[in-house]
Design a protein around this motif. Structure first.
Motif, mmCIF file in Angstrom:
data_model
loop_
_atom_site.group_PDB
_atom_site.id
_atom_site.type_symbol
_atom_site.label_atom_id
_atom_site.label_comp_id
_atom_site.label_asym_id
_atom_site.label_seq_id
_atom_site.Cartn_x
_atom_site.Cartn_y
_atom_site.Cartn_z
ATOM 1 N N TYR A 134 5.898 -12.559 -1.054
ATOM 2 C CA TYR A 134 5.803 -11.114 -1.251
ATOM 3 C C TYR A 134 7.038 -10.549 -1.944
ATOM 4 O O TYR A 134 8.171 -10.911 -1.631
ATOM 5 C CB TYR A 134 5.598 -10.409 0.094
ATOM 6 C CG TYR A 134 5.517 -8.919 -0.013
ATOM 7 C CD1 TYR A 134 4.434 -8.326 -0.658
ATOM 8 C CD2 TYR A 134 6.513 -8.113 0.509
ATOM 9 C CE1 TYR A 134 4.352 -6.947 -0.763
ATOM 10 C CE2 TYR A 134 6.429 -6.733 0.413
ATOM 11 C CZ TYR A 134 5.352 -6.153 -0.224
ATOM 12 O OH TYR A 134 5.277 -4.797 -0.328
ATOM 13 N N PHE B 130 1.755 -12.057 -1.024
ATOM 14 C CA PHE B 130 0.781 -11.146 -1.605
ATOM 15 C C PHE B 130 -0.171 -11.937 -2.476
ATOM 16 O O PHE B 130 0.156 -13.020 -2.974
ATOM 17 C CB PHE B 130 1.450 -10.006 -2.387
ATOM 18 C CG PHE B 130 1.913 -10.362 -3.765
ATOM 19 C CD1 PHE B 130 1.023 -10.370 -4.825
ATOM 20 C CD2 PHE B 130 3.249 -10.648 -4.018
ATOM 21 C CE1 PHE B 130 1.440 -10.681 -6.104
ATOM 22 C CE2 PHE B 130 3.674 -10.955 -5.295
ATOM 23 C CZ PHE B 130 2.774 -10.975 -6.349
ATOM 24 N N GLU C 112 4.369 -0.288 -3.338
ATOM 25 C CA GLU C 112 3.007 -0.806 -3.444
ATOM 26 C C GLU C 112 2.064 0.149 -4.161
ATOM 27 O O GLU C 112 0.973 -0.237 -4.570
ATOM 28 C CB GLU C 112 2.453 -1.130 -2.062
ATOM 29 C CG GLU C 112 3.135 -2.314 -1.400
ATOM 30 C CD GLU C 112 2.362 -2.827 -0.190
ATOM 31 O OE1 GLU C 112 1.195 -2.438 -0.032
ATOM 32 O OE2 GLU C 112 2.936 -3.612 0.577
ATOM 33 N N THR D 283 -2.986 -7.369 -2.809
ATOM 34 C CA THR D 283 -3.078 -7.285 -1.349
ATOM 35 C C THR D 283 -1.895 -7.973 -0.695
ATOM 36 O O THR D 283 -1.582 -9.125 -1.010
ATOM 37 C CB THR D 283 -4.369 -7.953 -0.838
ATOM 38 O OG1 THR D 283 -5.489 -7.418 -1.527
ATOM 39 C CG2 THR D 283 -4.530 -7.720 0.658
ATOM 40 N N HIS D 284 -1.240 -7.255 0.205
ATOM 41 C CA HIS D 284 -0.232 -7.857 1.075
ATOM 42 C C HIS D 284 -0.979 -8.352 2.311
ATOM 43 O O HIS D 284 -1.589 -7.573 3.034
ATOM 44 C CB HIS D 284 0.831 -6.819 1.452
ATOM 45 C CG HIS D 284 2.025 -7.400 2.123
ATOM 46 N ND1 HIS D 284 3.113 -6.642 2.488
ATOM 47 C CD2 HIS D 284 2.329 -8.682 2.487
ATOM 48 C CE1 HIS D 284 4.029 -7.414 3.051
ATOM 49 N NE2 HIS D 284 3.560 -8.647 3.068
ATOM 50 N N LEU D 285 -0.966 -9.651 2.541
ATOM 51 C CA LEU D 285 -1.851 -10.264 3.531
ATOM 52 C C LEU D 285 -1.497 -9.847 4.956
ATOM 53 O O LEU D 285 -0.347 -9.970 5.391
ATOM 54 C CB LEU D 285 -1.805 -11.785 3.408
ATOM 55 C CG LEU D 285 -2.289 -12.357 2.068
ATOM 56 C CD1 LEU D 285 -2.253 -13.870 2.108
ATOM 57 C CD2 LEU D 285 -3.681 -11.860 1.727
ATOM 58 N N ARG D 286 -2.515 -9.399 5.678
ATOM 59 C CA ARG D 286 -2.375 -8.996 7.079
ATOM 60 C C ARG D 286 -3.026 -10.030 7.999
ATOM 61 O O ARG D 286 -3.898 -10.778 7.588
ATOM 62 C CB ARG D 286 -3.059 -7.649 7.330
ATOM 63 C CG ARG D 286 -2.402 -6.467 6.670
ATOM 64 C CD ARG D 286 -3.204 -5.195 6.912
ATOM 65 N NE ARG D 286 -2.525 -4.035 6.352
ATOM 66 C CZ ARG D 286 -1.663 -3.288 7.028
ATOM 67 N NH1 ARG D 286 -1.408 -3.559 8.292
ATOM 68 N NH2 ARG D 286 -1.076 -2.256 6.447
ATOM 69 N N LYS E 245 -1.893 -0.188 -7.405
ATOM 70 C CA LYS E 245 -3.239 0.345 -7.439
ATOM 71 C C LYS E 245 -3.735 0.481 -8.875
ATOM 72 O O LYS E 245 -4.903 0.788 -9.108
ATOM 73 C CB LYS E 245 -3.287 1.713 -6.735
ATOM 74 C CG LYS E 245 -2.996 1.612 -5.234
ATOM 75 C CD LYS E 245 -3.091 2.970 -4.560
ATOM 76 C CE LYS E 245 -2.802 2.852 -3.065
ATOM 77 N NZ LYS E 245 -2.901 4.175 -2.382
ATOM 78 N N SER F 62 -7.320 -6.669 -7.675
ATOM 79 C CA SER F 62 -6.717 -6.055 -6.483
ATOM 80 C C SER F 62 -5.417 -6.759 -6.133
ATOM 81 O O SER F 62 -5.245 -7.948 -6.395
ATOM 82 C CB SER F 62 -7.682 -6.118 -5.290
ATOM 83 O OG SER F 62 -7.893 -7.470 -4.887
#
Length: 329
Positions: free
Chosen positions: A152, A106, A157, A196-199, A161, A194
């Protein structure tokens, strides 16, 4: 460069551009908001609609026109749909693209403003310690972009936010880092933070994927989301826009016209040309980013050797991704 200070045993890499604003092969950073504002200003009034989150897309059984349904209950009947809706793309699902996957990493990203100027010059600096990577890159003389990435942590999750939760957690992670790094996170613009969990989309799926159907297509991250290890995701999306706009203009689609069959034929031809022209470029970017990502998360020495060998075999010039010109509009 490696710092051996007793308090901060951190691996440090520093990259210096000849100028902060322009040079050959420079590392340049832009705020997403600046790009969006520039594009928005070039569009006719009322073109952009806000707060319209797409829920689904389907084809009208009578006209075969794409119908967009939004979570607020509204619908729009369209002639052409170009999905730029990111790694969780609804349009990609409509096209039956394979689901994206997750790196076990992440990232926290943010912007920090220094009202009286920052002391970092034009250096792109990366710090690595205990499996966590921190990067810092000036945007101009006052603003810097920064990120931190680590394996991660599987938690709810939804809590990520909340910008304050992100900042406090990041401060904990950076507690053993130099003071200027801690202050950078502490003083970050809260609205910019932000989690972010990487895609990524598998590179081999890009080789075989069908990225359009009729007058519906995906571009940008919806088409080729990748890890940020090359810093080329946004650049590739802009390349997509240039190539697609050029193809559509060459086929006479830069002006509104009547005759739905003519439009469908020309749009389909433009989309087909676009996919053929962009496929190899995005496959190479995605594959290089994938290999670097796998290298960064692998703990097995044998796997790390394998990823390094593949990188050197397939990408002997590690900066070749920057030596590319998609052409003019």
């Amino acid at each position: 460069m490696v710092g051996d200070n007793q308090n901060y045993p951190i691996s440090v890499e520093i990259f210096v551009s000849p100028t902060l604003y322009h040079c050959v092969g420079e590392t340049r950073c832009l705020r997403r908001k600046d790009i969006i504002d520039t594009l928005y200003a070039a569009l006719p009034p009322t073109t952009v609609k806000f707060s319209c989150e797409l829920e689904s897309i389907e084809l009208d059984p009578l006209t075969t026109k794409p119908i967009l349904r939004f979570i607020n209950g509204n619908t729009i009947s369209t002639k052409v749909v170009i999905g730029c809706d990111g790694g969780k793309s609804i349009v990609a699902k409509f096209l039956n693209l394979k689901p994206t996957k997750m790196f076990p990493i992440f990232t926290v990203r943010g912007l920090t403003n220094y009202p009286h100027g920052h002391p970092f010059g034009r250096e792109f600096t990366r710090f690595k310690k205990d499996g966590m990577l921190v990067g810092r890159l000036p945007i101009d003389n006052n603003m810097i972009y920064w990120f931190s990435g680590q394996p991660y942590i599987p938690k709810d999750e939804r809590i990520w936010k909340n910008p304050e939760v992100i900042r406090q957690y990041t401060m904990e992670l950076l507690s053993n880092y130099p003071q200027d790094i801690q202050e950078m996170a502490q003083n970050a613009d809260m609205n910019s933070l932000s989690f972010t969990h990487l895609r990524y989309r598998d590179p081999w799926d890009l080789l075989t994927g069908t990225f359009f159907k009729g007058t519906v297509m995906v571009v940008g991250d919806a088409m080729h989301v990748m890890g940020p290890f090359l810093g080329q995701g946004g650049s590739a999306a802009l390349e997509d826009a240039v190539v697609l706009a050029r193809n559509m203009a060459q086929l006479g689609l830069n002006h509104a016209e009547s005759g739905s069959k003519i439009i469908v034929h020309r749009v389909g031809k433009a989309f087909d040309q676009f996919v053929r022209q962009r496929r190899i470029r995005v496959v190479r970017l995605s594959l290089q980013a994938y290999l670097i990502g796998m290298l960064s998360v692998s703990s097995s020495p044998l796997k790390r050797i394998l990823w390094i060998m593949l990188l050197f075999l397939l990408f002997p010039n590690q900066n070749s991704h920057m030596d590319y010109d998609c052409g003019d509009l």
